[in-house]
Design an enzyme around this catalytic site. Structure first.
Site, short mmCIF file in Angstrom:
data_model
loop_
_atom_site.label_atom_id
_atom_site.label_comp_id
_atom_site.label_asym_id
_atom_site.label_seq_id
_atom_site.Cartn_x
_atom_site.Cartn_y
_atom_site.Cartn_z
N ASP A 106 49.38 -20.74 55.53
CA ASP A 106 48.86 -20.20 56.79
C ASP A 106 47.54 -19.45 56.58
O ASP A 106 46.66 -19.50 57.43
CB ASP A 106 49.90 -19.25 57.41
CG ASP A 106 51.11 -20.00 57.96
OD1 ASP A 106 50.98 -21.22 58.19
OD2 ASP A 106 52.17 -19.37 58.12
N CYS A 107 47.45 -18.73 55.45
CA CYS A 107 46.22 -17.97 55.23
C CYS A 107 45.15 -18.77 54.50
O CYS A 107 43.97 -18.41 54.51
CB CYS A 107 46.54 -16.67 54.46
SG CYS A 107 47.61 -16.91 53.03
N TYR A 108 45.57 -19.85 53.83
CA TYR A 108 44.63 -20.75 53.16
C TYR A 108 44.94 -22.18 53.59
O TYR A 108 45.59 -22.94 52.86
CB TYR A 108 44.76 -20.62 51.63
CG TYR A 108 44.30 -19.29 51.07
CD1 TYR A 108 42.95 -18.97 51.00
CD2 TYR A 108 45.23 -18.37 50.58
CE1 TYR A 108 42.52 -17.76 50.47
CE2 TYR A 108 44.82 -17.16 50.05
CZ TYR A 108 43.47 -16.86 50.00
OH TYR A 108 43.05 -15.67 49.47
#
Length: 388
Positions: free
Chosen positions: A142-144
């Site tokens: 989700d963050c990368y």
């Protein structure tokens, strides 16, 4: 603790460097000075002795930040010119080792393998300013969220590239012979059958740790020449093994001390960083390292006066014994004998072949000598010396 007639400090020597009146000689030059004037007078007159070595150093590599993408990526696979780097670090950091090979290299399936390109060659290409192809992948988070990036870069494009070598500058090393009836291909080079040659790898009297056999000046924080840049010793190397039999002068007669080194790849020069292809064995890196030895007292002056005649190593059989974990010596020889071009072993003369470059070792010692004289290089006092 032994009492010394001469007692200098790092601060005093660094002050002399700053003033421009420091006296620096190479490890070659100090030999005659000590012989002619004695260790006390040599220590009184000389402040620093410079050493050097240029040889294959397999346990080397570079931590690299390859730069972020948009959207962001956390790489789990990274390739430089199709050579894989270890990506289990974080986000866009990776470590490329000197012995890593190309993904499609046939290795020793076509024996003996040529190993034309690997991690050491990638490192050389970066230092030389050449363009390198990067391909990196990820499973996505989700963050990368990004799953793949591909780009052409030079060393200047990389946010950070730091050489970090777990084991460099071996303090002595065994010589290699092959008693088998066939040619063998080893990290010590190609060895002809039936004792056709003896290969060795050391700068002998110029080698850094042989000039400080008990590590009285080398340790965490020692400033060094590495790959043409200024770097540091960060601790003992991964195969640091100081408890070996030593001569009366303290020199180990088998592989002993090693150092962990670091330096900024962006400051290095291709003159001192070269990728290697070792036939039938793999890829590696030839690296230049030089260490200044501060002459704090006459004891250290005497250690730096070690000559090739005083340094001995063992001849091991790489045809049968070594691959089977048998390290029995077939004979002890001096580096003076090895450098003569032949040694006498088992009743006959055998040709000797160096894997390290004495020419480049002397050049490194001379460069380091000039840097110190010009006030461009100051001694780093170790916070803790290497363990004995």
């Amino acid at each position: 603790m032994a009492k010394h007639q001469i007692n200098k400090t790092y601060a005093q020597i660094n002050e002399k460097i700053k003033r421009g009146d420091v006296v620096v000689v190479t490890a070659d030059e100090i030999i005659d000075i000590v012989r002619e004037e004695g260790p006390v007078e040599a220590a009184r007159r000389v402040d620093v002795v410079t050493t050097g070595t240029f040889a294959p150093m397999c346990s080397s590599g570079v931590f690299i930040n390859i730069g972020q993408s948009r959207p962001l990526i956390r790489t789990t696979k990274t390739f430089f010119n199709n050579v894989e780097a270890y990506s289990g670090v974080a986000a866009i950091d990776c470590y490329i080792g000197a012995t890593a090979v190309c993904e499609d290299d046939p290795l020793n399936k076509v024996y003996p393998g040529e190993f034309n390109y690997g991690g050491g060659h990638v490192i050389e290409d970066l230092v030389a300013g050449r363009t390198v192809h990067i391909k990196a992948g990820s499973y996505g988070t989700d963050c990368y969220p990004n799953r793949e990036i591909e780009r052409e870069v030079t060393l200047a494009d990389l946010p950070m590239a730091v050489m970090c070598n777990p084991r460099n500058a071996y303090q002595n090393y065994n010589a290699a012979i092959n008693t088998a009836n066939k040619t063998v291909y080893t990290y010590m080079g190609t060895l002809k059958p039936r004792g056709g040659n003896v290969n060795y790898c050391s700068a002998g009297q110029l080698s850094p740790l042989l000039n400080d056999p008990y590590y009285k000046t080398i340790g965490i924080g020692t400033r060094i020449f590495i790959g043409g840049a200024q770097g540091f010793v960060t601790g003992p190397g991964t195969q640091h093994n100081p408890g070996q039999i030593r001569t009366a002068g303290g020199v180990p007669v088998r592989p002993s001390g090693t150092i962990w080194t670091m330096g900024d790849l962006k400051q290095m020069s291709r003159d001192w960083v070269r990728g290697l292809s070792i036939r039938g064995y793999g890829c590696s890196l030839a690296l230049g390292i030089g260490i200044p030895i501060p002459i704090l007292n006459e004891e250290i002056a005497q250690y730096t006066a070690v000559s090739d005649e005083d340094i001995f190593t063992q001849v091991l059989d790489f045809g049968h014994n070594y691959p089977n974990g048998i390290f029995d010596s077939l004979g002890q020889v001096s580096y003076a004998q090895l450098r003569s071009g032949t040694i006498h072993l088992d009743g006959r003369d055998i040709q000797t072949v160096p894997l390290s470059s004495m020419v480049k070792a002397r050049q490194i010692a001379d460069i380091l000598k000039q840097w110190i004289r010009d006030g461009e290089f100051f001694l780093g006092e170790p916070q803790e010396t290497l363990p004995l």
